[in-house]
Design an enzyme around this catalytic site. Structure first.
Site, mmCIF file in Angstrom:
data_model
loop_
_atom_site.group_PDB
_atom_site.id
_atom_site.type_symbol
_atom_site.label_atom_id
_atom_site.label_comp_id
_atom_site.label_asym_id
_atom_site.label_seq_id
_atom_site.Cartn_x
_atom_site.Cartn_y
_atom_site.Cartn_z
ATOM 1 N N TYR A 69 0.833 -1.200 0.000
ATOM 2 C CA TYR A 69 0.000 0.000 0.000
ATOM 3 C C TYR A 69 0.872 1.255 0.000
ATOM 4 O O TYR A 69 0.597 2.219 -0.715
ATOM 5 C CB TYR A 69 -0.896 -0.008 1.240
ATOM 6 C CG TYR A 69 -1.997 1.017 1.189
ATOM 7 C CD1 TYR A 69 -3.275 0.664 0.774
ATOM 8 C CD2 TYR A 69 -1.762 2.342 1.552
ATOM 9 C CE1 TYR A 69 -4.291 1.601 0.725
ATOM 10 C CE2 TYR A 69 -2.769 3.282 1.503
ATOM 11 C CZ TYR A 69 -4.035 2.912 1.090
ATOM 12 O OH TYR A 69 -5.026 3.849 1.034
ATOM 13 N N PHE A 121 -9.702 18.088 -24.929
ATOM 14 C CA PHE A 121 -10.418 16.824 -25.110
ATOM 15 C C PHE A 121 -11.733 16.882 -24.313
ATOM 16 O O PHE A 121 -11.833 17.649 -23.358
ATOM 17 C CB PHE A 121 -9.548 15.650 -24.639
ATOM 18 C CG PHE A 121 -10.212 14.324 -24.865
ATOM 19 C CD1 PHE A 121 -10.492 13.891 -26.149
ATOM 20 C CD2 PHE A 121 -10.586 13.520 -23.800
ATOM 21 C CE1 PHE A 121 -11.138 12.678 -26.371
ATOM 22 C CE2 PHE A 121 -11.227 12.303 -24.009
ATOM 23 C CZ PHE A 121 -11.499 11.879 -25.288
ATOM 24 N N ASP A 122 -12.722 16.047 -24.690
ATOM 25 C CA ASP A 122 -14.051 16.227 -24.077
ATOM 26 C C ASP A 122 -14.087 15.946 -22.572
ATOM 27 O O ASP A 122 -14.800 16.633 -21.839
ATOM 28 C CB ASP A 122 -15.168 15.490 -24.845
ATOM 29 C CG ASP A 122 -14.883 14.029 -25.074
ATOM 30 O OD1 ASP A 122 -13.976 13.493 -24.432
ATOM 31 O OD2 ASP A 122 -15.600 13.411 -25.887
ATOM 32 N N ASP A 211 -1.437 18.286 -21.785
ATOM 33 C CA ASP A 211 -2.115 16.982 -21.781
ATOM 34 C C ASP A 211 -1.261 16.096 -22.678
ATOM 35 O O ASP A 211 -1.205 16.286 -23.897
ATOM 36 C CB ASP A 211 -3.541 17.147 -22.340
ATOM 37 C CG ASP A 211 -4.267 15.816 -22.486
ATOM 38 O OD1 ASP A 211 -3.596 14.770 -22.656
ATOM 39 O OD2 ASP A 211 -5.517 15.812 -22.456
ATOM 40 N N ALA A 213 -1.241 12.723 -23.319
ATOM 41 C CA ALA A 213 -1.699 11.377 -23.688
ATOM 42 C C ALA A 213 -0.906 10.851 -24.895
ATOM 43 O O ALA A 213 -0.538 9.684 -24.947
ATOM 44 C CB ALA A 213 -3.188 11.409 -23.996
ATOM 45 N N LYS A 254 -2.548 5.558 -23.788
ATOM 46 C CA LYS A 254 -2.156 5.874 -25.164
ATOM 47 C C LYS A 254 -0.647 5.647 -25.331
ATOM 48 O O LYS A 254 -0.219 4.526 -25.528
ATOM 49 C CB LYS A 254 -2.541 7.317 -25.509
ATOM 50 C CG LYS A 254 -4.028 7.482 -25.791
ATOM 51 C CD LYS A 254 -4.791 7.821 -24.557
ATOM 52 C CE LYS A 254 -6.235 8.188 -24.817
ATOM 53 N NZ LYS A 254 -6.990 8.312 -23.556
ATOM 54 N N HIS A 445 -23.945 9.895 -27.455
ATOM 55 C CA HIS A 445 -23.413 8.961 -28.460
ATOM 56 C C HIS A 445 -23.148 7.580 -27.869
ATOM 57 O O HIS A 445 -23.155 6.595 -28.580
ATOM 58 C CB HIS A 445 -22.142 9.515 -29.105
ATOM 59 C CG HIS A 445 -21.090 9.938 -28.135
ATOM 60 N ND1 HIS A 445 -21.244 11.033 -27.318
ATOM 61 C CD2 HIS A 445 -19.872 9.413 -27.840
ATOM 62 C CE1 HIS A 445 -20.161 11.170 -26.566
ATOM 63 N NE2 HIS A 445 -19.318 10.201 -26.858
HETATM 64 N N1 F0G Z 1 -6.808 13.555 -22.953
HETATM 65 C C1 F0G Z 1 -6.846 13.156 -24.237
HETATM 66 C C2 F0G Z 1 -6.151 13.982 -25.286
HETATM 67 C C3 F0G Z 1 -7.544 11.980 -24.596
HETATM 68 O O1 F0G Z 1 -7.582 11.610 -25.878
HETATM 69 C C4 F0G Z 1 -8.183 11.234 -23.581
HETATM 70 C C5 F0G Z 1 -8.914 10.008 -23.905
HETATM 71 C C6 F0G Z 1 -8.110 11.692 -22.255
HETATM 72 C C7 F0G Z 1 -7.409 12.857 -21.972
HETATM 73 C C8 F0G Z 1 -8.770 10.969 -21.117
HETATM 74 O O2 F0G Z 1 -8.024 9.851 -20.757
HETATM 75 O O3 F0G Z 1 -9.509 7.907 -21.278
HETATM 76 O O4 F0G Z 1 -7.502 7.673 -19.789
HETATM 77 O O5 F0G Z 1 -9.495 8.891 -18.998
HETATM 78 N N2 F0G Z 1 -9.200 9.646 -25.088
HETATM 79 C C9 F0G Z 1 -9.848 8.401 -25.500
HETATM 80 C C10 F0G Z 1 -10.077 8.390 -26.995
HETATM 81 C C11 F0G Z 1 -11.056 8.024 -24.706
HETATM 82 O O6 F0G Z 1 -10.727 7.431 -27.482
HETATM 83 O O7 F0G Z 1 -9.613 9.297 -27.702
HETATM 84 P P1 F0G Z 1 -8.684 8.516 -20.178
#
Ligand code: F0G
Length: 457
Positions: A69, A121-122, A211, A213, A254, A445
């Site tokens: 832990y 990102f959304d 960000d 990713a 990613k 969606h």
């Molecule tokens: N930032 C970016 C640029 C992303 O593309 C994503 C996720 C996230 C943050 C969130 O990360 O999924 O680990 O919580 N993108 C996925 C996609 C879902 O299909 O493009 P997460």
């Protein structure tokens, strides 16, 4: 295409259902590809997130997982990888990218604060809004110009950004650059733009975060498209990029080639101390943050593999190959090609389908029925409704995203996909729009159900 720098050690069987069964599965799924069983999909291009193939070194690392832990050795291994590769001394593990966003934004964003960036990102946008903040996109005009071949469509518009920093002076929580920029087609940000944004951030005494990713893919594009860095190793470009940021949020699903995981990386001890207690509350103790020890071990390995130039050359080459072959057929695809997916402009391909019958989604349904391929709409369906007027919002582009999982598919798979789209292209005039049978109230969606419009209008 670039040479393939790995071979297969373990395989997963996939099957192509007969067309009649595909039609049946699609109908039973309410024409929503999120309701399909993965076993009914032949080529799954829904996302590149968490769907990559781990290497033998990552699988071996799993066995070294220290599940204590507190004081876990696996955490220290992950921390070392983050320090060595990204150059940030402080790391807070999180269960995935949006976990990191939750911890981060709940601390930095207060009521009425602004977060400008290239294009959020959304989930990022949702977390800023959830904390009563206002996300603002400063995307350059070329990003939405189908004809533009700007090599860095992910760049932030410096003039727009400066205007926002001036207008909302004292209310800007931080600036966020998403590298590469998923919302506009996996497009990269140049180092020149990073430096200029950093200069603005300093001038306005505003912290700059990334960000990350898909940071490795972004670094590869810098090497390929920004002359000055042509001879630099990817690792050097990554370090140079990160030098300009106060910290970064990572979805390890990613570019760290993990099935799950993420983290916040920081330069500043004070911010680390501020975020720490929140991370414990929301994600888990500071030495695991929602990840198993074994996952942190695999992440430490994956982060290094993600910046391997031969791997990146092949991966980015796959996206380019898919895109170029589609373009040869006549299919309108976003160019230059981005890092993780080919994006078809379904609005241009299916001009007979109005935006509120979702051309990108109609094309996704057609591609599944034609060849068992699963992609995802990025357009007016995903945009949702205006909260005040309740009208369907009209997206700037009606896209179908075909995201390629890392190290999973070979050229044969891509050639199959290209063949299927050749057929879809021939039949495009007979593709019908979709209509809601059930419309989910939020993130529609994912869970709405549809019927096919009888006749294209
Ligand atoms: N930032 C970016 C640029 C992303 O593309 C994503 C996720 C996230 C943050 C969130 O990360 O999924 O680990 O919580 N993108 C996925 C996609 C879902 O299909 O493009 P997460």
């Amino acid at each position: 295409m670039a040479f393939l720098p790995y071979k297969t050690k373990s395989i997963e069987k996939i099957r192509l259902l007969p067309k009649k069964e595909r039609m049946d599965r699609m109908r039973r799924a309410g024409y929503n590809l999120f309701f399909l069983n993965s076993g009914d999909v032949y080529i799954d291009f829904l996302t590149d997130s968490g769907t990559g193939a781990m290497s033998q070194d990552q699988w071996a690392a799993l066995m070294r997982g220290d599940e204590s832990y507190a004081g876990s050795a696996s955490f220290r291994h992950m921390q070392k990888a983050v320090r060595d590769i990204l150059g940030f001394p402080y790391v807070i593990p999180c269960h995935q990218g949006r976990g990191a966003e939750n911890v981060f934004n709940s601390s930095l964003v207060k009521n009425g604060m602004i977060v400008p960036g290239n294009a959020h990102f959304d989930t990022t946008r949702a977390h800023i809004e959830h904390n009563q903040g206002l996300p603002l996109d400063c995307t350059i005009a070329a990003a939405y110009d189908f004809r533009s071949r700007n090599p860095f469509k992910g760049n932030a518009d410096l003039k727009k950004l400066e205007r926002i920093l001036q207008k909302y002076s004292g209310r800007v929580a931080y600036i966020l650059l998403t590298v590469t920029c998923n919302q506009i087609g996996g497009q990269p940000v140049s180092l020149e733009n990073i430096k200029n944004v950093s200069r603005l951030a300093k001038r306005f005494r505003t912290p700059l975060f990334f960000d990350i990713a898909r940071f490795a893919e972004n670094a590869f594009f810098i090497k390929m498209r920004e002359k000055k860095y042509r001879k630099w190793p990817i690792a050097g470009i990554v370090r140079e990029m990160m030098r300009y940021a106060n910290g970064a949020l990572m979805s390890a699903k990613k570019d760290a080639i993990m099935n799950i995981g993420g983290f916040i990386a920081l330069r500043d001890k004070k911010l680390f101390q501020e975020l720490g207690p929140r991370a414990i509350l929301m994600e888990g103790f500071l030495n695991y943050g929602g990840m198993a020890g074994r996952d942190m071990e695999a992440l430490a390995v994956g982060l290094g593999e993600g910046i391997d130039e031969e791997y990146l050359n092949h991966r980015i080459g796959q996206v380019k190959y898919l895109g170029e072959e589609m373009a040869k057929i006549g299919i309108p695809v976003l160019q230059p090609f981005g890092g993780h997916a080919a994006y078809i402009d379904a609005g241009r391909m299916l001009p007979h389908i109005p935006y509120n019958q979702f051309p990108g989604h109609a094309l996704a349904v057609a591609a599944y029925i034609e060849g068992g391929i699963r992609g995802v709409e990025v357009g007016s369906l995903m945009e949702g409704r205006d909260p005040e007027t309740h009208q369907n919002k009209k997206a700037r582009q009606e896209l179908l995203r075909l995201a390629i999982p890392r190290r999973v598919y070979a050229k044969e798979h891509l050639d199959y996909v290209i063949g299927v789209f050749r057929e879809v292209w021939k039949k495009r005039k007979n593709i019908h729009g979709v209509r809601f049978i059930y419309e989910a109230p939020i993130l529609r969606h994912f869970s709405s159900r549809f019927s096919i419009e009888a006749k294209p209008r």
